[in-house]
Design an enzyme around this catalytic site. Sequence first.
Site: not given
Ligand SMILES: O=C[C@H](O)[C@H](O)[C@H](O)COP(=O)(O)O
Length: 241
Positions: A31, A87, A89, A102, A108, A126
């Site tokens: 992410g 990270g 969501d 993503g 993960e 978040k």
């Molecule tokens: O598939 C993506 C992951 O789970 C990311 O860690 C999640 O979407 C958070 O992404 P970001 O840090 O861009 O908000």
Amino acid sequence: MPTNLAKESAACAAVNEQIHNNVRIIGIGSGSTIIPAVKRIAEIVQKDNLDLICVPTSLQARELILSNGLKLSSLVEHQELDLAIDGADEIDEQFNCIKGGGGCQTQEKLVAFCSKKFIVVADEKKWSKRLGNTWTKGIPIEVIPIAYKITKKEIEKQLGGEVIVREGTEKLGPVLTDQGNFILDWKFDASKTSNWSDVNQTLKMIPGVVETGLFVNMIYKAYLGNSEGKVEVKTNPAISS
Ligand SMILES: O=C[C@H](O)[C@H](O)[C@H](O)COP(=O)(O)O
């Protein structure tokens, strides 16, 4: 940009607190928030001459590890990690979270599962009372391609809501994960759903489902940054350090 400051502050606070001599093998999430985290990890590794092995959760994470000059390994070599940083969501007050915006949730979750401690870094926006309040794109679910119609129908039948097959923006048709599978985004009624452990079990029992983006009570600490660069650390009382 305020959002970047929020993410960067959370990422740096987490790394400053969690990376030290006793951490030998670390899982690296995916992410945008993980980007400043890996940069900071690389700085500390260089400054303190640490021997740190990094296990990626995606092709993006793999590239990040390599481009920051860190040592790359995998779950084939290491199945016991000291820490995983990633990270999220959306994170609820019970420390459940949604991941996979993503499309990286499968690796993960594997990496988080293999880690003694799983920490998340995110913009404070978040954090929410219940999942689905702020993340409205649904729960990402990786499915094998041949099963996507069956799994979509079955999820809607068993859990209600609506399942959308995730499509590309620069390519026609479904998005492919790093494993070559499809992603379904399950849009649920946030006011009716709360037993995430049951929901996750139900989803995992449907043939064709590889993994879900529901991380049920796996987080040890959440580092949440705000637009002024302040960081709040939330510690899960159900997980001891
Ligand atoms: O598939 C993506 C992951 O789970 C990311 O860690 C999640 O979407 C958070 O992404 P970001 O840090 O861009 O908000």
